[in-house]
Design a protein around this motif. Structure first.
Motif, PDB file in Angstrom:
ATOM      1  N   SER A  87       0.833  -1.219   0.000  1.00 32.51           N
ATOM      2  CA  SER A  87       0.000   0.000   0.000  1.00 32.51           C
ATOM      3  C   SER A  87       0.855   1.251   0.000  1.00 32.51           C
ATOM      4  O   SER A  87       0.554   2.216   0.694  1.00 32.51           O
ATOM      5  N   GLU A  88       1.940   1.245  -0.787  1.00 35.14           N
ATOM      6  CA  GLU A  88       2.841   2.406  -0.709  1.00 35.14           C
ATOM      7  C   GLU A  88       2.172   3.701  -1.155  1.00 35.14           C
ATOM      8  O   GLU A  88       2.587   4.783  -0.754  1.00 35.14           O
ATOM      9  N   GLU A  89       1.115   3.585  -1.992  1.00 31.33           N
ATOM     10  CA  GLU A  89       0.443   4.818  -2.445  1.00 31.33           C
ATOM     11  C   GLU A  89      -0.167   5.580  -1.262  1.00 31.33           C
ATOM     12  O   GLU A  89      -0.339   6.788  -1.300  1.00 31.33           O
ATOM     13  N   LYS A  90      -0.456   4.852  -0.170  1.00 37.27           N
ATOM     14  CA  LYS A  90      -1.058   5.504   1.003  1.00 37.27           C
ATOM     15  C   LYS A  90      -0.056   6.411   1.728  1.00 37.27           C
ATOM     16  O   LYS A  90      -0.442   7.311   2.463  1.00 37.27           O
ATOM     17  N   ILE A  91       1.243   6.130   1.535  1.00 34.87           N
ATOM     18  CA  ILE A  91       2.262   6.893   2.268  1.00 34.87           C
ATOM     19  C   ILE A  91       2.195   8.371   1.871  1.00 34.87           C
ATOM     20  O   ILE A  91       2.449   9.253   2.685  1.00 34.87           O
ATOM     21  N   GLU A  92       1.785   8.619   0.609  1.00 31.13           N
ATOM     22  CA  GLU A  92       1.610  10.001   0.135  1.00 31.13           C
ATOM     23  C   GLU A  92       0.672  10.786   1.054  1.00 31.13           C
ATOM     24  O   GLU A  92       0.815  11.982   1.243  1.00 31.13           O
ATOM     25  N   GLN A  93      -0.330  10.057   1.612  1.00 34.79           N
ATOM     26  CA  GLN A  93      -1.328  10.745   2.440  1.00 34.79           C
ATOM     27  C   GLN A  93      -0.829  10.995   3.864  1.00 34.79           C
ATOM     28  O   GLN A  93      -1.499  11.640   4.657  1.00 34.79           O
ATOM     29  N   LEU A  94       0.351  10.426   4.189  1.00 36.50           N
ATOM     30  CA  LEU A  94       0.775  10.441   5.589  1.00 36.50           C
ATOM     31  C   LEU A  94       1.100  11.831   6.130  1.00 36.50           C
ATOM     32  O   LEU A  94       0.735  12.148   7.247  1.00 36.50           O
ATOM     33  N   ALA A  95       1.815  12.616   5.350  1.00 34.61           N
ATOM     34  CA  ALA A  95       2.168  13.954   5.857  1.00 34.61           C
ATOM     35  C   ALA A  95       0.881  14.722   6.073  1.00 34.61           C
ATOM     36  O   ALA A  95       0.036  14.767   5.205  1.00 34.61           O
ATOM     37  N   SER A  96       0.723  15.283   7.250  1.00 37.02           N
ATOM     38  CA  SER A  96      -0.575  15.906   7.514  1.00 37.02           C
ATOM     39  C   SER A  96      -0.420  17.218   8.263  1.00 37.02           C
ATOM     40  O   SER A  96       0.615  17.506   8.841  1.00 37.02           O
ATOM     41  N   ASP A  97      -1.512  17.970   8.227  1.00 39.10           N
ATOM     42  CA  ASP A  97      -1.498  19.268   8.896  1.00 39.10           C
ATOM     43  C   ASP A  97      -1.571  19.078  10.400  1.00 39.10           C
ATOM     44  O   ASP A  97      -2.166  18.124  10.890  1.00 39.10           O
ATOM     45  N   CYS A  98      -0.994  20.026  11.097  1.00 36.65           N
ATOM     46  CA  CYS A  98      -1.060  20.036  12.556  1.00 36.65           C
ATOM     47  C   CYS A  98      -2.489  20.394  12.964  1.00 36.65           C
ATOM     48  O   CYS A  98      -3.063  21.335  12.428  1.00 36.65           O
ATOM     49  N   ILE A  99      -3.084  19.602  13.877  1.00 36.40           N
ATOM     50  CA  ILE A  99      -4.467  19.919  14.259  1.00 36.40           C
ATOM     51  C   ILE A  99      -4.531  20.758  15.534  1.00 36.40           C
ATOM     52  O   ILE A  99      -5.544  21.374  15.825  1.00 36.40           O
ATOM     53  N   CYS A 100      -3.436  20.759  16.289  1.00 29.84           N
ATOM     54  CA  CYS A 100      -3.456  21.483  17.564  1.00 29.84           C
ATOM     55  C   CYS A 100      -2.011  21.590  18.050  1.00 29.84           C
ATOM     56  O   CYS A 100      -1.180  20.758  17.693  1.00 29.84           O
ATOM     57  N   VAL A 101      -1.735  22.610  18.846  1.00 27.39           N
ATOM     58  CA  VAL A 101      -0.395  22.738  19.437  1.00 27.39           C
ATOM     59  C   VAL A 101      -0.556  22.648  20.947  1.00 27.39           C
ATOM     60  O   VAL A 101      -1.424  23.296  21.529  1.00 27.39           O
ATOM     61  N   THR A 102       0.246  21.821  21.599  1.00 32.93           N
ATOM     62  CA  THR A 102       0.126  21.648  23.055  1.00 32.93           C
ATOM     63  C   THR A 102       0.625  22.902  23.770  1.00 32.93           C
ATOM     64  O   THR A 102       1.234  23.786  23.159  1.00 32.93           O
ATOM     65  N   SER A 103       0.415  22.941  25.086  1.00 32.18           N
ATOM     66  CA  SER A 103       0.839  24.119  25.863  1.00 32.18           C
ATOM     67  C   SER A 103       2.355  24.282  25.820  1.00 32.18           C
ATOM     68  O   SER A 103       2.882  25.350  26.065  1.00 32.18           O
ATOM     69  N   LYS A 104       3.069  23.185  25.496  1.00 31.66           N
ATOM     70  CA  LYS A 104       4.545  23.272  25.419  1.00 31.66           C
ATOM     71  C   LYS A 104       5.014  23.511  23.989  1.00 31.66           C
ATOM     72  O   LYS A 104       6.204  23.394  23.686  1.00 31.66           O
ATOM     73  N   GLY A 105       4.067  23.783  23.091  1.00 28.01           N
ATOM     74  CA  GLY A 105       4.446  24.116  21.710  1.00 28.01           C
ATOM     75  C   GLY A 105       4.653  22.920  20.806  1.00 28.01           C
ATOM     76  O   GLY A 105       5.162  23.057  19.693  1.00 28.01           O
ATOM     77  N   LYS A 106       4.248  21.734  21.260  1.00 27.55           N
ATOM     78  CA  LYS A 106       4.443  20.536  20.424  1.00 27.55           C
ATOM     79  C   LYS A 106       3.245  20.376  19.479  1.00 27.55           C
ATOM     80  O   LYS A 106       2.092  20.396  19.921  1.00 27.55           O
ATOM     81  N   PRO A 107       3.511  20.244  18.158  1.00 25.57           N
ATOM     82  CA  PRO A 107       2.384  20.081  17.233  1.00 25.57           C
ATOM     83  C   PRO A 107       1.774  18.684  17.349  1.00 25.57           C
ATOM     84  O   PRO A 107       2.499  17.697  17.501  1.00 25.57           O
ATOM     85  N   ILE A 108       0.455  18.603  17.291  1.00 20.16           N
ATOM     86  CA  ILE A 108      -0.215  17.296  17.315  1.00 20.16           C
ATOM     87  C   ILE A 108      -0.738  17.027  15.912  1.00 20.16           C
ATOM     88  O   ILE A 108      -1.493  17.832  15.351  1.00 20.16           O
ATOM     89  N   LYS A 109      -0.314  15.906  15.347  1.00 22.37           N
ATOM     90  CA  LYS A 109      -0.724  15.546  13.987  1.00 22.37           C
ATOM     91  C   LYS A 109      -1.175  14.094  13.987  1.00 22.37           C
ATOM     92  O   LYS A 109      -0.650  13.288  14.755  1.00 22.37           O
TER      93      LYS A 109
END
Length: 323
Positions: A87-109
């Motif tokens: 299913s390597e074609e699915k890997i294209e979809q893996l990079a994703s937008d950050c949905i939220c940033v934690t209080s310590k500035g860590k992006p949640i994706k």
């Protein structure tokens, strides 16, 4: 057989190898190949099939790095599993937008395709039901989506709830007043909120009534408008509780229901409200059901192996009972 892969940027080569070369060792072990680096080139040697698959994994990881993603053991293993199942074609979809940033500035994706579909379902639907094993990020991502909607002023309140009778415990056996009795059940929800908002902001919103963390019994008789409501551990609701919860939905609200139907702690004979809801609501527009598999587990690799082993055991039991 040998294959050469060129790497344009030095920092990508460093990220690809990982600390103590752990990422490359994973790939070498999985495909029985040897990977060596010289200048800006990687040489993969071994049996043709192994070399071909290892090259695909390395190309996929480099494309993730090019899109600004960070590599971890989890997403290296995930890429390996997608290549192994073709299913390597699915890997294209893996990079994703950050949905939220934690209080310590860590992006949640979202870290897997399953998680990505889940976040999209929450965005696009009024009610989302996420079912799957422990460690798939069902609750954590739902809380992240709730915090995002709250920060964007799409909703006024975040309400987190779960049934307070699980693992065979009755609340009467726990020491203290009702709040301290239910707190242990609600701890994972507090933890996720603390992470996103930080303790001070969390406390401020709690006092203002913008955040409510309460056992499911507290929801009876209310209509919840302009709220993002998360029902966690929903496999431990009865049919009546689930219907009661679903009918609390008010205008301008969203609901996310999460649970793992392999971990039902209801007393013998009681039917899980989650199992029933999945069946009953399956063709209703604006209600989306997402199923996670062990591939979506983002905890320790052993958690995946444990889930697989239990699934195998259940399958064997079913075959034995039929026979």
């Amino acid at each position: 057989m040998e294959q050469i892969i060129s790497i344009d940027r030095m920092e990508h080569a460093v990220a690809l190898f990982g600390s103590f070369d752990e990422n490359i060792k994973l790939i070498e072990h999985e495909f029985s190949v040897r990977v060596t680096a010289r200048d800006s080139e990687l040489k993969i040697s071994g049996e043709p099939e192994g070399v071909m698959k290892a090259a695909k994994v390395i190309d996929s990881l480099l494309s993730l790095l090019n899109r600004g993603e960070q590599l971890s053991e989890q997403n290296v293993r995930y890429c390996i599993s997608l290549i192994n199942e073709g299913s390597e074609e699915k890997i294209e979809q893996l990079a994703s937008d950050c949905i939220c940033v934690t209080s310590k500035g860590k992006p949640i994706k979202p870290k897997t395709i399953g998680q990505k579909h889940y976040c999209k379902a929450i965005e696009d639907n009024t009610i989302t039901i996420g079912v799957g094993p422990a460690g798939t990020g069902k609750t954590y991502l739902a809380v992240a989506m709730a915090v995002t909607a709250f920060r964007a002023k799409e909703i006024n309140r975040i309400i987190l709830t779960r049934p307070a009778v699980e693992a065979g415990e009755k609340l009467g056996f726990l020491p203290g007043d009702l709040q301290s009795k239910v707190d242990p059940y609600l701890r994972p929800l507090y933890d996720a909120l603390f992470d996103m908002l930080g303790a001070e902001t969390y406390q401020k919103y709690l006092e203002r009534g913008n955040i409510e963390v309460a056992p499911l019994a507290y929801m009876r008789g209310r209509t919840l408008d302009d709220s993002f409501i998360i029902l966690d551990e929903a496999q431990n609701t009865t049919s009546e509780q689930m219907k009661m919860f679903l009918t609390r939905l008010g205008n301008g609200s969203k609901m996310v229901i999460t649970g793992d139907i392999t971990q039902i702690d209801l007393p013998n004979g009681a039917k899980s409200g989650l199992k029933e809801a999945v069946k009953v609501l399956k063709n209703i527009k604006d209600i989306k059901h997402i199923t996670f598999s062990e591939k979506d587990v983002v905890r320790h690799k052993l958690v995946q192996d444990i889930i697989k082993a239990y699934e195998k055991n259940e399958e064997a039991k079913r075959r034995h009972d039929k026979g």
